[in-house]
Scaffold this active site. Structure first.
Site, mmCIF file in Angstrom:
data_model
loop_
_atom_site.group_PDB
_atom_site.id
_atom_site.type_symbol
_atom_site.label_atom_id
_atom_site.label_comp_id
_atom_site.label_asym_id
_atom_site.label_seq_id
_atom_site.Cartn_x
_atom_site.Cartn_y
_atom_site.Cartn_z
ATOM 1 N NE ARG A 51 -2.223 2.149 3.430
ATOM 2 C CZ ARG A 51 -2.690 2.842 4.583
ATOM 3 N NH1 ARG A 51 -4.031 2.353 4.782
ATOM 4 N NH2 ARG A 51 -2.202 3.651 5.225
ATOM 5 C CE1 TYR A 81 -4.981 6.700 7.528
ATOM 6 C CE2 TYR A 81 -4.650 6.138 4.945
ATOM 7 C CZ TYR A 81 -4.997 5.794 6.372
ATOM 8 O OH TYR A 81 -4.912 4.413 6.557
ATOM 9 C CG ASP A 95 -6.997 3.795 2.912
ATOM 10 O OD1 ASP A 95 -8.199 3.925 2.893
ATOM 11 O OD2 ASP A 95 -6.861 3.107 4.290
ATOM 12 C CG HIS A 101 -8.269 6.978 5.813
ATOM 13 N ND1 HIS A 101 -8.605 7.553 6.997
ATOM 14 C CD2 HIS A 101 -7.823 5.664 6.151
ATOM 15 C CE1 HIS A 101 -8.394 6.769 8.252
ATOM 16 N NE2 HIS A 101 -8.005 5.506 7.709
ATOM 17 C CD GLU A 144 -7.994 0.287 2.597
ATOM 18 O OE1 GLU A 144 -7.172 -0.262 1.845
ATOM 19 O OE2 GLU A 144 -8.092 0.550 3.821
ATOM 20 C CD GLU A 174 -10.153 1.065 7.115
ATOM 21 O OE1 GLU A 174 -9.518 0.376 6.381
ATOM 22 O OE2 GLU A 174 -9.906 1.884 7.889
ATOM 23 N NE ARG A 231 -9.516 -2.070 3.646
ATOM 24 C CZ ARG A 231 -8.537 -2.370 4.274
ATOM 25 N NH1 ARG A 231 -7.947 -3.551 3.819
ATOM 26 N NH2 ARG A 231 -7.964 -1.931 5.338
ATOM 27 C CG ASP A 243 -6.430 0.073 14.683
ATOM 28 O OD1 ASP A 243 -5.675 0.124 13.771
ATOM 29 O OD2 ASP A 243 -7.577 0.135 14.373
ATOM 30 C CD GLU A 283 -4.523 -2.671 6.499
ATOM 31 O OE1 GLU A 283 -5.594 -3.146 6.751
ATOM 32 O OE2 GLU A 283 -4.063 -1.546 6.399
ATOM 33 C CD1 TRP A 312 -7.001 11.816 9.781
ATOM 34 C CD2 TRP A 312 -7.798 9.984 10.398
ATOM 35 N NE1 TRP A 312 -6.008 11.005 9.894
ATOM 36 C CE2 TRP A 312 -6.443 10.024 10.643
ATOM 37 C CE3 TRP A 312 -8.471 8.829 10.700
ATOM 38 C CZ2 TRP A 312 -5.653 8.899 10.681
ATOM 39 C CZ3 TRP A 312 -8.045 7.853 11.017
ATOM 40 C CH2 TRP A 312 -6.476 7.599 11.017
HETATM 41 O O1 EZ4 Z 1 -6.656 4.183 9.663
HETATM 42 O O2 EZ4 Z 1 -6.996 1.340 11.450
HETATM 43 O O3 EZ4 Z 1 -6.311 0.517 5.951
HETATM 44 N N1 EZ4 Z 1 -6.098 0.827 6.980
HETATM 45 C C1 EZ4 Z 1 -6.630 1.965 7.598
HETATM 46 C C2 EZ4 Z 1 -6.157 2.138 9.261
HETATM 47 C C3 EZ4 Z 1 -6.973 3.108 10.012
HETATM 48 C C4 EZ4 Z 1 -7.047 2.447 11.188
HETATM 49 C C5 EZ4 Z 1 -7.943 3.136 12.144
HETATM 50 O O4 EZ4 Z 1 -8.087 2.744 13.467
HETATM 51 O O5 EZ4 Z 1 -7.217 2.686 7.069
HETATM 52 O O6 EZ4 Z 1 -4.895 2.570 9.245
HETATM 53 CO CO CO Z 2 -8.106 1.677 5.419
#
Ligand code: EZ4
Ligand code: CO
Length: 403
Positions: free
Chosen positions: A148, A160, A211, A213, A237, A263, A284, A317, A340, A403
């Protein structure tokens, strides 16, 4: 009848916060489940301790599906990330116990291997184009076949996915949310240039992902997807927020860049329309945030009918328990896509001893009975909870943005 006699909710912060459920049976068999919800950890810990643990004591650990239905239907208040992460932890721990009782790794209980290993992707990120290229090279040197790529955007202070901690990137970085700035025009102008250079340097074989986001509108995402077509991404993504899912029809109508979403989804109902209409290519959803192994299997089975492959979230996380559980699912489904894999720090690995291993771009689950992961409660107790939030983003004029 065998009974669950103990259920412990363990909150620990070996560099970042994790919530874990540990169940123990009267035969002395234990199982673990991840319940971590980044930035909202204590809500799930309370949901478990206050409202789930009292229902588990005395139950038969063999009844995984019945317990799932009991917690899901029994709550009356369905779905949502807190509820579904709590149910996920119970479900995962029960699969772990079932595997240990059977003397089999969990993937054998799920139908056995569909492949030799689980292809994973890592996160390369750099402030500048040159740094980004170096970081992509670091991952290909480590043997990754999929990377990625996230990159700084000229004119924006914090993008990000870009961090000084390269291998252990961690966005929940402060006791109050860090403020970041976003500009869609600057981003859209820059990203295609980065992928042009990455393809030029690394050739056609490495699989590339990016990504967004949740930051674009459908028409902006369509434009980005089109402009990235020459660089053959494996997926783009979270191009848009997925609350309003009609937007994906518009993106689909304009670009052949594959799309990955899910996600932040927590149930099959969040992705059923996207899957049935074939508006996405990868889903995801994860073990921890989408109701555990049992519910994730249900989502991936629906996806298999509609040409949609799995692409489970695997950021730092999600604890090593979630990662171990994900690998058993990934290995046993016909429509696996990509997993991932962000590495955990040595402190986290010490708290969660595990048997899965990385080899040449693949992850392999442990062959030991159950999930092949545990929590070292003594080590965990040395790392007390610390409040930590994810960042927020604003446009250059101060307007709040995703974000
Ligand atoms: O920002 O898991 O694809 N991965 C992501 C992550 C998310 C975090 C948020 O807790 O988008 O890095
Ligand atoms: Co993501």
């Amino acid at each position: 009848m065998v009974k669950i006699v103990d259920a412990r909710v363990i909150v620990t912060c070996p560099g970042r916060n994790f919530v874990t459920l540990k169940l123990v049976t009267d035969e002395g068999v234990s199982g673990v489940g991840d319940a971590t919800l980044n930035g909202r950890e204590l809500a799930v810990a309370s949901y478990l301790s206050d409202h789930v643990v009292p229902l588990l004591i005395g139950r038969d650990p063999a009844r995984i599906e019945d317990t799932w239905q009991y917690l899901y239907q029994g709550a009356y208040w369905r779905r949502g990330p807190v509820t579904m992460s709590a149910i996920a932890a119970v479900d995962t721990a029960l699969w772990d116990i079932k595997g240990k009782v059977a003397g089999l790794p969990v993937y054998q209980l799920l139908g056995g291997r569909c492949r030799d290993g689980v292809t994973v992707y890592g996160h390369a990120n750099g402030e500048t184009l040159d740094e980004t290229l170096i970081e992509v090279g670091r991952f290909t040197d480590l043997g990754y076949r999929a990377v990625r790529v996230q990159t700084g955007v000229p004119g924006l202070e914090k993008a990000y996915g870009v961090s000084p901690d390269k291998l252990y990137y961690e966005p929940a970085d402060a006791t109050l949310p860090t403020e970041t700035t976003w500009s869609t025009p600057r981003y859209l102008a820059h990203v295609p240039k980065v992928f042009a250079r990455v393809r030029e340097e690394f050739g056609p074989d490495v699989r590339l992902l990016h990504d967004v986001h949740h930051r674009l509108t459908p028409i902006e995402a369509a434009r980005l997807g089109k402009s990235l077509e020459p660089y053959d991404l494996t997926w783009l993504e979270d191009p848009v927020r997925a609350e309003l899912q009609e937007g994906f029809r518009l993106i689909r109508a304009h670009t052949t860049t594959p799309l990955a979403v899910g996600e932040v989804f927590n149930s099959i109902w969040d992705c059923a329309d996207l899957i049935r209409e074939q508006l996405i290519d990868y889903v995801r959803t994860t073990v921890v945030h989408a109701g555990g192994i049992s519910h994730l299997r249900r989502i991936f089975d629906l996806a298999a009918l509609h040409h949609v492959r799995s692409g489970s979230h695997g950021a730092t996380d999600l604890s090593p328990i979630c990662m171990a559980a994900a690998l058993h699912v990934d290995l046993s489904i016909p429509n696996f896509g990509l997993q991932e894999y962000m590495r955990h720090t040595p402190e986290t690995d010490e708290v969660f001893p595990h048997g899965y291993r990385f080899d040449g771009g693949f992850l392999h689950p442990a062959e030991t009975p159950g999930l092949g992961v545990d929590i070292d409660e003594e080590a965990a107790s040395r790392h007390p909870y610390r409040p930590a939030y994810l960042p927020v983003a604003r446009l250059e004029d101060g307007t709040m943005h995703a974000w």
